[in-house]
Design a protein around this motif. Structure first.
Motif, PDB file in Angstrom:
ATOM      1  N   LEU A  29      45.225 -16.033  70.555  1.00 12.56           N
ATOM      2  CA  LEU A  29      43.961 -15.550  69.974  1.00 12.56           C
ATOM      3  C   LEU A  29      44.194 -14.901  68.615  1.00 12.56           C
ATOM      4  CD1 LEU A  29      42.098 -13.937  73.006  1.00 12.56           C
ATOM      5  CD2 LEU A  29      41.861 -16.243  72.113  1.00 12.56           C
ATOM      6  N   ALA A  30      45.227 -14.068  68.541  1.00 12.20           N
ATOM      7  CA  ALA A  30      45.464 -13.331  67.293  1.00 12.20           C
ATOM      8  C   ALA A  30      45.827 -14.293  66.160  1.00 12.20           C
ATOM      9  CB  ALA A  30      46.569 -12.291  67.499  1.00 12.20           C
ATOM     10  N   GLY A  31      46.612 -15.331  66.466  1.00 10.06           N
ATOM     11  CA  GLY A  31      46.981 -16.295  65.434  1.00 10.06           C
ATOM     12  C   GLY A  31      45.752 -16.975  64.850  1.00 10.06           C
ATOM     13  N   HIS A  32      44.850 -17.344  65.731  1.00  8.61           N
ATOM     14  CA  HIS A  32      43.640 -18.035  65.295  1.00  8.61           C
ATOM     15  C   HIS A  32      42.751 -17.104  64.464  1.00  8.61           C
ATOM     16  CE1 HIS A  32      41.509 -21.803  65.827  1.00  8.61           C
ATOM     17  NE2 HIS A  32      40.380 -21.121  65.864  1.00  8.61           N
ATOM     18  N   LEU A  33      42.626 -15.865  64.922  1.00  5.09           N
ATOM     19  CA  LEU A  33      41.797 -14.895  64.183  1.00  5.09           C
ATOM     20  C   LEU A  33      42.390 -14.614  62.809  1.00  5.09           C
ATOM     21  CD1 LEU A  33      41.132 -12.352  67.080  1.00  5.09           C
ATOM     22  CD2 LEU A  33      39.392 -13.759  65.952  1.00  5.09           C
ATOM     23  N   LYS A  34      43.710 -14.473  62.757  1.00 10.58           N
ATOM     24  CA  LYS A  34      44.371 -14.181  61.478  1.00 10.58           C
ATOM     25  C   LYS A  34      44.174 -15.320  60.488  1.00 10.58           C
ATOM     26  CE  LYS A  34      47.770 -10.775  62.833  1.00 10.58           C
ATOM     27  NZ  LYS A  34      49.179 -10.481  63.138  1.00 10.58           N
ATOM     28  N   ASP A  35      44.275 -16.552  60.976  1.00  9.66           N
ATOM     29  CA  ASP A  35      44.035 -17.725  60.125  1.00  9.66           C
ATOM     30  C   ASP A  35      42.659 -17.675  59.493  1.00  9.66           C
ATOM     31  OD1 ASP A  35      46.330 -19.092  60.284  1.00  9.66           O
ATOM     32  OD2 ASP A  35      45.639 -20.627  61.690  1.00  9.66           O
ATOM     33  N   ALA A  36      41.700 -17.089  60.224  1.00  9.32           N
ATOM     34  CA  ALA A  36      40.310 -17.052  59.747  1.00  9.32           C
ATOM     35  C   ALA A  36      40.023 -15.769  58.949  1.00  9.32           C
ATOM     36  CB  ALA A  36      39.360 -17.160  60.928  1.00  9.32           C
ATOM     37  N   GLY A  37      41.065 -14.959  58.713  1.00 12.96           N
ATOM     38  CA  GLY A  37      40.879 -13.788  57.848  1.00 12.96           C
ATOM     39  C   GLY A  37      40.677 -12.464  58.565  1.00 12.96           C
ATOM     40  N   PHE A  38      40.715 -12.476  59.903  1.00  9.15           N
ATOM     41  CA  PHE A  38      40.608 -11.209  60.640  1.00  9.15           C
ATOM     42  C   PHE A  38      42.024 -10.676  60.870  1.00  9.15           C
ATOM     43  CE2 PHE A  38      36.727 -13.452  61.665  1.00  9.15           C
ATOM     44  CZ  PHE A  38      35.764 -12.458  61.576  1.00  9.15           C
ATOM     45  N   THR A  39      42.431  -9.714  60.053  1.00 11.89           N
ATOM     46  CA  THR A  39      43.834  -9.288  60.119  1.00 11.89           C
ATOM     47  C   THR A  39      44.014  -7.916  60.767  1.00 11.89           C
ATOM     48  OG1 THR A  39      43.586  -8.460  57.882  1.00 11.89           O
ATOM     49  CG2 THR A  39      44.582 -10.650  58.131  1.00 11.89           C
ATOM     50  N   ASP A  40      42.913  -7.204  60.992  1.00  8.28           N
ATOM     51  CA  ASP A  40      43.024  -5.856  61.571  1.00  8.28           C
ATOM     52  C   ASP A  40      43.006  -5.972  63.103  1.00  8.28           C
ATOM     53  OD1 ASP A  40      43.159  -3.169  61.903  1.00  8.28           O
ATOM     54  OD2 ASP A  40      41.176  -2.717  61.061  1.00  8.28           O
ATOM     55  N   ILE A  41      44.115  -6.499  63.618  1.00 10.88           N
ATOM     56  CA  ILE A  41      44.209  -6.779  65.059  1.00 10.88           C
ATOM     57  C   ILE A  41      45.340  -5.930  65.652  1.00 10.88           C
ATOM     58  CG2 ILE A  41      44.606  -8.570  66.799  1.00 10.88           C
ATOM     59  CD1 ILE A  41      43.797 -10.631  64.647  1.00 10.88           C
ATOM     60  N   HIS A  42      45.049  -5.269  66.750  1.00 11.86           N
ATOM     61  CA  HIS A  42      46.051  -4.415  67.396  1.00 11.86           C
ATOM     62  C   HIS A  42      46.227  -4.871  68.837  1.00 11.86           C
ATOM     63  CE1 HIS A  42      45.817  -1.360  64.130  1.00 11.86           C
ATOM     64  NE2 HIS A  42      44.685  -2.024  63.937  1.00 11.86           N
ATOM     65  N   PHE A  43      47.469  -4.757  69.318  1.00 13.89           N
ATOM     66  CA  PHE A  43      47.759  -5.155  70.691  1.00 13.89           C
ATOM     67  C   PHE A  43      48.291  -3.959  71.469  1.00 13.89           C
ATOM     68  CE2 PHE A  43      51.062  -7.323  73.539  1.00 13.89           C
ATOM     69  CZ  PHE A  43      50.175  -7.383  74.610  1.00 13.89           C
ATOM     70  N   ILE A  44      47.636  -3.646  72.568  1.00 13.35           N
ATOM     71  CA  ILE A  44      48.123  -2.595  73.465  1.00 13.35           C
ATOM     72  C   ILE A  44      48.652  -3.287  74.712  1.00 13.35           C
ATOM     73  CG2 ILE A  44      47.539  -0.542  74.808  1.00 13.35           C
ATOM     74  CD1 ILE A  44      45.218  -0.035  72.866  1.00 13.35           C
ATOM     75  N   ASP A  45      49.978  -3.220  74.905  1.00 19.12           N
ATOM     76  CA  ASP A  45      50.578  -3.869  76.073  1.00 19.12           C
ATOM     77  C   ASP A  45      50.722  -2.824  77.178  1.00 19.12           C
ATOM     78  OD1 ASP A  45      51.901  -5.362  77.911  1.00 19.12           O
ATOM     79  OD2 ASP A  45      53.378  -6.177  76.500  1.00 19.12           O
ATOM     80  N   ALA A  46      49.608  -2.586  77.874  1.00 17.04           N
ATOM     81  CA  ALA A  46      49.597  -1.542  78.906  1.00 17.04           C
ATOM     82  C   ALA A  46      50.502  -1.904  80.075  1.00 17.04           C
ATOM     83  CB  ALA A  46      48.166  -1.305  79.381  1.00 17.04           C
ATOM     84  N   MET A  47      50.736  -3.211  80.276  1.00 17.23           N
ATOM     85  CA  MET A  47      51.626  -3.634  81.369  1.00 17.23           C
ATOM     86  C   MET A  47      53.087  -3.300  81.043  1.00 17.23           C
ATOM     87  SD  MET A  47      52.295  -7.454  82.933  1.00 17.23           S
ATOM     88  CE  MET A  47      52.913  -8.100  81.395  1.00 17.23           C
ATOM     89  N   THR A  48      53.600  -3.844  79.934  1.00 15.50           N
ATOM     90  CA  THR A  48      55.005  -3.616  79.601  1.00 15.50           C
ATOM     91  C   THR A  48      55.292  -2.128  79.396  1.00 15.50           C
ATOM     92  OG1 THR A  48      55.192  -5.788  78.627  1.00 15.50           O
ATOM     93  CG2 THR A  48      56.828  -4.163  77.927  1.00 15.50           C
ATOM     94  N   ASN A  49      54.364  -1.441  78.758  1.00 14.66           N
ATOM     95  CA  ASN A  49      54.594  -0.019  78.467  1.00 14.66           C
ATOM     96  C   ASN A  49      54.099   0.897  79.587  1.00 14.66           C
ATOM     97  OD1 ASN A  49      55.854  -0.515  75.956  1.00 14.66           O
ATOM     98  ND2 ASN A  49      53.857  -0.961  75.080  1.00 14.66           N
ATOM     99  N   ASP A  50      53.638   0.292  80.676  1.00 12.27           N
ATOM    100  CA  ASP A  50      53.200   1.032  81.865  1.00 12.27           C
ATOM    101  C   ASP A  50      52.270   2.204  81.511  1.00 12.27           C
ATOM    102  OD1 ASP A  50      53.038   1.389  84.569  1.00 12.27           O
ATOM    103  OD2 ASP A  50      54.886   2.555  84.742  1.00 12.27           O
TER     104      ASP A  50
END
Ligand code: B12
Length: 131
Positions: A29-50
């Motif tokens: 999803l983020a790759g596609h959004l970035k291609d279209a100019g939406f670059t302010d994307i943040h990822f919270i990995d609540a699983m890995t970081n518990d």
């Protein structure tokens, strides 16, 4: 527009013997959004970081997103619904979006048990989420 994607803190046990993994849906999803100019994307990995619910609430409050997206397989649906409930509590103006295999098939049930979800994206999310 600030988009925050959250992988819910669900642990199945079995498959995690091999360790942690980067969830593929976020990259797609983020790759596609970035291609279209939406670059302010943040990822919270609540699983890995518990992350606890309190940790997640604090991160969302700090980031002030316009859109919060999360995912669910069937076993993680209640965790995913909780992610978006927390989003409603701490960043109520953000659009709350759920995607993934469970909501793709069970959208009626999910929308009735978790009415705080604004949008369910069914199937492949790249183009629909961008639109
Ligand atoms: C790879 C995989 C794994 C890998 C994950 C590795 C990684 N790096 O992510 C491993 C081996 C770790 C794994 C583990 C498990 N898996 Co698995 N896994 C898969 C598999 C084969 C592909 C998933 C994938 O990454 N697809 C590629 C990504 C890009 O696609 P996607 O996640 O579907 O996302 C797209 C859309 O759904 C949508 N989307 C998804 N989320 C969101 C969010 C938003 C906001 C939006 C807009 C759109 C959107 O857009 C994305 C891009 O198009 C699927 C089967 C399948 N073919 O889908 C099973 C599957 C998802 N797994 C399944 C299961 C049961 C598990 C386990 C619970 C097994 C276990 N008992 O331990 C664990 C869960 C672990 C956990 N804590 O989550 C089941 C789920 C069944 C169900 N009813 O929900 C599936 C469907 C297999 C099956 N048919 O039984 N799995």
């Amino acid at each position: 527009m600030r988009i925050v994607l959250v992988h819910p803190n669900y642990h199945s046990g079995g498959a995690e013997i091999a360790g942690n993994w980067p969830p593929a849906w976020v990259a797609y999803l983020a790759g596609h959004l970035k291609d279209a100019g939406f670059t302010d994307i943040h990822f919270i990995d609540a699983m890995t970081n518990d992350l606890s619910d309190e940790d997640l609430a604090a991160r969302l409050k700090e980031l002030k997103p316009d859109v919060v997206g999360t995912t669910a397989i069937t076993p993680s649906i209640y965790k995913a619904e909780r992610v978006l409930k927390i989003a409603k509590e701490v960043v109520p103006d953000a659009l709350r979006v759920l995607g993934g295999i469970h909501a793709t098939f069970m959208y009626k049930q999910v929308l009735s048990e978790a009415p705080w979800i604004d949008v369910i994206v069914r199937g492949e999310g790249e183009e629909i989420f961008l639109n």
